[in-house]
Design an enzyme around this catalytic site. Structure first.
Site, PDB file in Angstrom:
ATOM      1  N   ASN A 110      28.437  52.615  38.022  1.00 58.48           N
ATOM      2  CA  ASN A 110      28.549  51.986  39.358  1.00 58.48           C
ATOM      3  C   ASN A 110      30.010  52.059  39.668  1.00 58.48           C
ATOM      4  O   ASN A 110      30.987  52.405  39.060  1.00 58.48           O
ATOM      5  CB  ASN A 110      28.137  50.463  39.339  1.00 58.48           C
ATOM      6  CG  ASN A 110      29.535  49.501  39.276  1.00 58.48           C
ATOM      7  OD1 ASN A 110      30.000  49.394  40.149  1.00 58.48           O
ATOM      8  ND2 ASN A 110      29.662  49.318  37.921  1.00 58.48           N
ATOM      9  N   PHE A 114      33.384  46.397  45.182  1.00 60.10           N
ATOM     10  CA  PHE A 114      33.051  44.945  45.739  1.00 60.10           C
ATOM     11  C   PHE A 114      32.448  45.111  46.745  1.00 60.10           C
ATOM     12  O   PHE A 114      33.117  44.162  47.966  1.00 60.10           O
ATOM     13  CB  PHE A 114      34.665  44.407  45.539  1.00 60.10           C
ATOM     14  CG  PHE A 114      35.306  43.701  44.431  1.00 60.10           C
ATOM     15  CD1 PHE A 114      34.575  43.922  43.177  1.00 60.10           C
ATOM     16  CD2 PHE A 114      36.620  43.633  44.223  1.00 60.10           C
ATOM     17  CE1 PHE A 114      35.227  43.701  42.043  1.00 60.10           C
ATOM     18  CE2 PHE A 114      37.473  43.281  43.215  1.00 60.10           C
ATOM     19  CZ  PHE A 114      36.459  43.122  42.022  1.00 60.10           C
ATOM     20  N   SER A 172      37.959  45.553  37.576  1.00 57.78           N
ATOM     21  CA  SER A 172      37.132  46.504  37.988  1.00 57.78           C
ATOM     22  C   SER A 172      37.863  47.880  38.366  1.00 57.78           C
ATOM     23  O   SER A 172      38.965  47.937  38.624  1.00 57.78           O
ATOM     24  CB  SER A 172      36.722  46.103  39.446  1.00 57.78           C
ATOM     25  OG  SER A 172      35.813  47.286  39.975  1.00 57.78           O
ATOM     26  N   ASN A 174      36.829  50.270  40.121  1.00 54.19           N
ATOM     27  CA  ASN A 174      36.242  50.733  41.562  1.00 54.19           C
ATOM     28  C   ASN A 174      37.079  50.304  42.771  1.00 54.19           C
ATOM     29  O   ASN A 174      36.873  51.023  43.676  1.00 54.19           O
ATOM     30  CB  ASN A 174      35.090  50.445  41.676  1.00 54.19           C
ATOM     31  CG  ASN A 174      34.062  50.932  40.598  1.00 54.19           C
ATOM     32  OD1 ASN A 174      34.039  52.173  40.178  1.00 54.19           O
ATOM     33  ND2 ASN A 174      33.286  50.248  39.901  1.00 54.19           N
ATOM     34  N   THR A 175      38.279  49.631  42.594  1.00 52.29           N
ATOM     35  CA  THR A 175      39.466  49.298  43.801  1.00 52.29           C
ATOM     36  C   THR A 175      40.463  49.911  43.154  1.00 52.29           C
ATOM     37  O   THR A 175      41.088  49.376  42.104  1.00 52.29           O
ATOM     38  CB  THR A 175      39.318  47.750  43.816  1.00 52.29           C
ATOM     39  OG1 THR A 175      38.048  47.049  44.222  1.00 52.29           O
ATOM     40  CG2 THR A 175      40.264  47.425  44.864  1.00 52.29           C
ATOM     41  N   LYS A 208      39.158  38.114  33.507  1.00 52.83           N
ATOM     42  CA  LYS A 208      38.153  39.224  33.086  1.00 52.83           C
ATOM     43  C   LYS A 208      39.109  40.512  33.052  1.00 52.83           C
ATOM     44  O   LYS A 208      39.283  40.849  33.943  1.00 52.83           O
ATOM     45  CB  LYS A 208      36.934  39.500  33.977  1.00 52.83           C
ATOM     46  CG  LYS A 208      36.236  40.455  33.492  1.00 52.83           C
ATOM     47  CD  LYS A 208      34.785  40.528  34.408  1.00 52.83           C
ATOM     48  CE  LYS A 208      33.655  41.307  33.652  1.00 52.83           C
ATOM     49  NZ  LYS A 208      32.286  41.130  34.410  1.00 52.83           N
ATOM     50  N   ASN A 237      34.791  44.346  31.354  1.00 56.91           N
ATOM     51  CA  ASN A 237      34.182  44.957  32.314  1.00 56.91           C
ATOM     52  C   ASN A 237      33.420  46.500  31.948  1.00 56.91           C
ATOM     53  O   ASN A 237      33.437  46.655  30.770  1.00 56.91           O
ATOM     54  CB  ASN A 237      35.219  45.226  33.295  1.00 56.91           C
ATOM     55  CG  ASN A 237      34.546  44.874  34.791  1.00 56.91           C
ATOM     56  OD1 ASN A 237      33.322  45.378  35.042  1.00 56.91           O
ATOM     57  ND2 ASN A 237      35.178  44.176  35.567  1.00 56.91           N
TER      58      ASN A 237
END
Length: 348
Positions: A110, A114, A172, A174-175, A208, A237
């Site tokens: 993915n 967010f 994450s 993805n940011t 996390k 994660n």
């Protein structure tokens, strides 16, 4: 229940992954999805932060981003549910397509970024639900924020009254730049600001972290958490790594990889984290849990609770009962009277 969900899966597996997720949420919100009313084996009962849960199997953040179906997921048999990640302001996330099934590998990639309805939508839903079960709130930062630590403070202060625990998600991939917050100075500053902000009505606070953390990263992260007397760490994660064993044509998509290909890595990083923590606070194992054996391995490596999400993409809610039954059988086989007796067994 298994037959009902197998029919649903025939439909969901044939459409776009994100569209399928949306349909699943709508089905759960309808209240028509069958639950699991059976009691859990007593051996699965586990205590954490002064609470006792019927089992240690949790739903990881990412499934219920906007706090829409926490109670429906508890009804399916999870011992805990984590909603989010919730950002202060609504945001669209990254362009679609951004969610990919790797069916050949039992994995998911993915690059969601967010997406969500923001803080006020999540707070309004949490404020109106009865306080039952064990529901954590995972907090993130907006992509265009100029002070990301302030975003975590804002989210935690607003959502603390409705959370059984809070999660600062700094892992994450993805940011852009978010994982930089795992650095020692950045992490210490962020977590201290959150702790101070919620001090009047403290809620268990955990961080996390990524399974891609190096030895030096883990030294810094655990040192900060021990110095601040944090309440726990979630390990981990999604990973940016790509195991050579991947077979799916989607394996080179950009984003974080989760599911079965992550199992060994995440459990090993959990074990190394537990060695550094030395029992000072509980750990939650997340990444690649798809069986009772996977959950048991994380518990033996030092986890008090475990979380899953990706495996449900392929097996649906009946997986929850299977994992719990398999875990209870493994505890019995090895002479453990409870989950708590098995925590960290491989470290002793």
């Amino acid at each position: 229940m298994a037959v009902w969900y197998s029919l649903i899966d025939l439909v969901l597996s044939r459409i776009d992954a994100e569209a399928a997720h949306g349909l699943a949420l709508r089905a759960l919100k309808s209240g028509l999805t069958p639950g699991d009313g059976r009691d859990d084996p007593p051996s699965l009962r586990v205590g954490i932060w002064g609470r006792h849960l019927p089992n240690p199997i949790g739903l990881a953040a990412g499934f219920d981003k906007n706090a829409e179906v926490a109670d429906a997921m508890l009804k399916l048999g999870f011992g805990l549910v984590e909603i989010g990640s919730v950002t202060p302001r609504p945001q669209a996330g990254n362009p679609r397509p951004r969610l990919f099934r790797l069916a050949e590998d039992r994995g998911v990639i993915n690059r969601m970024g967010f997406p969500g309805q923001g803080l006020e939508a999540a707070r309004s839903r949490l404020a109106t639900r009865p306080r039952r079960g064990f529901v954590g709130v995972n907090v993130g930062a907006n992509k265009d924020s100029t002070d990301r630590a302030a975003d975590y403070v804002t989210g935690c202060v607003a959502l603390a009254p409705y959370a059984d625990y809070l999660v600062c998600n700094v892992s994450s991939p993805n940011t852009p730049g978010l994982r930089n917050l795992q650095g020692r100075t950045e992490l210490a500053g962020l977590l201290k600001r959150v702790q101070d902000a919620i001090a009047a009505k403290p809620v268990p606070l955990v961080v996390k972290i990524a399974p891609d953390a190096t030895e030096d990263d883990l030294d810094d992260i655990v040192a900060v958490c021990r110095e601040l007397r944090l309440d726990g760490i979630i390990v981990g994660n999604t990973t940016l790594s790509r195991p050579a064993s991947l077979q799916s044509p989607r394996r080179n998509e950009t984003g974080g990889l989760s599911g079965a290909p992550l199992t060994s890595l995440s459990t090993e990083v959990l074990r190394r984290t537990a060695q550094r923590v030395e029992g000072q606070f509980p750990l939650i194992g997340c990444g690649g849990v798809g069986s009772g054996a996977d959950a048991y391995a994380k518990i033996r490596a030092g986890a008090t609770l475990v979380q899953l999400y990706s495996a449900m993409v392929f097996e649906g809610p009946p997986l929850i009962r299977r994992i719990k039954d398999e875990l209870a059988a493994l505890l019995l086989r090895d002479g453990f009277s409870s989950v708590e007796a098995a925590i960290g067994a491989d470290l002793r």
